[in-house]
Design a protein around this motif. Sequence first.
Motif, short mmCIF file in Angstrom:
data_model
loop_
_atom_site.label_atom_id
_atom_site.label_comp_id
_atom_site.label_asym_id
_atom_site.label_seq_id
_atom_site.Cartn_x
_atom_site.Cartn_y
_atom_site.Cartn_z
N GLN A 78 0.61 -1.06 -0.30
CA GLN A 78 -0.02 -0.14 0.17
C GLN A 78 0.93 1.23 0.30
N TYR A 79 0.33 2.43 -1.04
CA TYR A 79 1.25 3.50 -0.27
C TYR A 79 0.54 4.69 -0.15
N ALA A 80 1.18 5.30 1.05
CA ALA A 80 0.59 6.41 1.88
C ALA A 80 0.72 7.47 0.68
N ARG A 81 -0.26 8.95 0.99
CA ARG A 81 -0.15 10.48 0.56
C ARG A 81 1.22 11.00 0.02
N SER A 82 2.42 10.31 0.76
CA SER A 82 3.41 11.13 1.00
C SER A 82 4.28 9.67 -0.22
#
Length: 248
Positions: A78-82
């Motif tokens: 999963q990817y964070a908004r950062s």
Amino acid sequence: MKTFSPSSSRASSTGADGLSPNDHRANRIFRHMSPEEISALGPSIEHLTYGKGEMILQRRDEEGGIYLLLEGVLLANQYARSGREVGYRRIAAGSYFGEISAIDGLPRSVNVVALEDARIARLPQSLVRRLFEESPRFMKALLEDMAGLARALTDRLFELTAVSVACRVDIELLRMAGVAGGDGQRAVISPCPTHAELAALLGSQREPVTRELNRLAGLGIVRQTGRTLHVLDLPALAGEVERIGGEI
């Protein structure tokens, strides 16, 4: 992604049950079912191929079904908004994924991407629902594995909060060596995750992961050649985990 015929798969060695490891009937999700029960599912199962780097599932997808990995290695992430990547687990051939959404009917909670070319068999949601209702043996395997997943996530949470990055690297190498098999003294992990991929799995940055792998290489415990990591001394690796504060 493309579909393919099961008869077009590469030949490989067979196990004690007469099935090759990349035959969907040999997947662990069917381990409690009889050969006759498994064979009856064949016409309903979809066979798919994916290239390296291709997205198989995307977070928030609503399509159901359970996916059986026949060949290749996948990463659930999963990817964070950062933009920071968080890796949850590597998925090896013989495993399956997608069961949580198949159970609760909610959208997918993670991405699943191919780390190398992959072959997959998909159980459509309609088939999964029928198995839920009609096959106690299918449900037994699923419940056992869900319990195992809960235990594994508990272990990872403890590691993230209580032990150093170096120790987490050593523990993850032991896990991967266990999946790869071996004689209890040595193991070959291939393909080995990149240092960046390991960092994503361990909640760290690439630099401390690289330092620990270099330290292990200096001790003669591991040796890396390209995308292959040779664990030369499993007992010594386990000893390092205990020495720097982890648990086996």
